[in-house]
Design a protein around this motif. Structure first.
Motif, mmCIF file in Angstrom:
data_model
loop_
_atom_site.group_PDB
_atom_site.id
_atom_site.type_symbol
_atom_site.label_atom_id
_atom_site.label_comp_id
_atom_site.label_asym_id
_atom_site.label_seq_id
_atom_site.Cartn_x
_atom_site.Cartn_y
_atom_site.Cartn_z
ATOM 1 N N CYS A 229 0.881 -1.162 0.000
ATOM 2 C CA CYS A 229 0.000 0.000 0.000
ATOM 3 C C CYS A 229 0.923 1.217 0.000
ATOM 4 O O CYS A 229 1.946 1.222 0.676
ATOM 5 C CB CYS A 229 -0.879 0.005 1.251
ATOM 6 S SG CYS A 229 -1.952 -1.436 1.403
ATOM 7 N N HIS B 195 1.064 -4.857 2.239
ATOM 8 C CA HIS B 195 -0.382 -5.091 2.184
ATOM 9 C C HIS B 195 -0.745 -6.252 3.087
ATOM 10 O O HIS B 195 -0.083 -7.290 3.075
ATOM 11 C CB HIS B 195 -0.800 -5.401 0.747
ATOM 12 C CG HIS B 195 -2.241 -5.746 0.618
ATOM 13 N ND1 HIS B 195 -2.685 -7.041 0.474
ATOM 14 C CD2 HIS B 195 -3.353 -4.975 0.645
ATOM 15 C CE1 HIS B 195 -4.004 -7.038 0.400
ATOM 16 N NE2 HIS B 195 -4.426 -5.801 0.511
ATOM 17 N N PRO C 215 -8.306 -4.008 2.583
ATOM 18 C CA PRO C 215 -8.027 -3.171 1.414
ATOM 19 C C PRO C 215 -7.126 -1.991 1.796
ATOM 20 O O PRO C 215 -7.212 -1.463 2.904
ATOM 21 C CB PRO C 215 -9.413 -2.657 0.991
ATOM 22 C CG PRO C 215 -10.403 -3.493 1.710
ATOM 23 C CD PRO C 215 -9.725 -4.043 2.918
ATOM 24 N N CYS C 216 -6.268 -1.590 0.872
ATOM 25 C CA CYS C 216 -5.343 -0.488 1.149
ATOM 26 C C CYS C 216 -6.074 0.808 1.492
ATOM 27 O O CYS C 216 -5.586 1.591 2.291
ATOM 28 C CB CYS C 216 -4.406 -0.271 -0.043
ATOM 29 S SG CYS C 216 -3.136 -1.540 -0.183
ATOM 30 N N ARG D 263 -3.447 1.185 -3.294
ATOM 31 C CA ARG D 263 -2.705 0.000 -3.706
ATOM 32 C C ARG D 263 -1.629 0.382 -4.713
ATOM 33 O O ARG D 263 -1.888 1.149 -5.643
ATOM 34 C CB ARG D 263 -3.665 -1.030 -4.307
ATOM 35 C CG ARG D 263 -3.048 -2.386 -4.587
ATOM 36 C CD ARG D 263 -2.694 -3.092 -3.291
ATOM 37 N NE ARG D 263 -1.991 -4.312 -3.529
ATOM 38 C CZ ARG D 263 -2.507 -5.519 -3.302
ATOM 39 N NH1 ARG D 263 -3.706 -5.631 -2.800
ATOM 40 N NH2 ARG D 263 -1.807 -6.587 -3.537
ATOM 41 N N GLU D 264 -0.432 -0.168 -4.537
ATOM 42 C CA GLU D 264 0.660 0.086 -5.479
ATOM 43 C C GLU D 264 0.420 -0.696 -6.749
ATOM 44 O O GLU D 264 -0.029 -1.831 -6.714
ATOM 45 C CB GLU D 264 1.974 -0.361 -4.846
ATOM 46 C CG GLU D 264 3.189 -0.101 -5.710
ATOM 47 C CD GLU D 264 4.464 -0.523 -5.022
ATOM 48 O OE1 GLU D 264 5.329 0.332 -4.845
ATOM 49 O OE2 GLU D 264 4.567 -1.708 -4.670
#
Length: 71
Positions: free
Chosen positions: A38, A49, A54-55, A69-70
């Motif tokens: 993240c 993560h 969820p990020c 998210r990356e």
């Protein structure tokens, strides 16, 4: 008196609407998978993560901004 019944009443053989294939909500895949990072969109800090989280629910450890998210 010779009444015959046809073989009507058949179910269609189509796949239905959509078929469940295609990109997820945001245009990417449905899920990015368990790995990855993240990233903070403000300061660029990265955090591993966590599976099931969820990020966008994570806060940046440096500045407190909602992470993304990356990728």
């Amino acid at each position: 008196m010779g009444q015959s019944r046809g073989s009507g009443g058949r179910q269609g053989g189509g796949a239905g609407r959509g078929g469940g294939r295609g990109p997820g909500r945001m245009g990417g895949s449905a899920a990015a998978g368990p790995g990855g990072y993240c990233v903070c969109p403000s300061c660029g800090a990265r955090k591993a993560h966590r599976v099931g989280v969820p990020c966008y629910r994570e806060k940046c450890p440096k500045c407190g901004i909602q992470m993304a998210r990356e990728g």
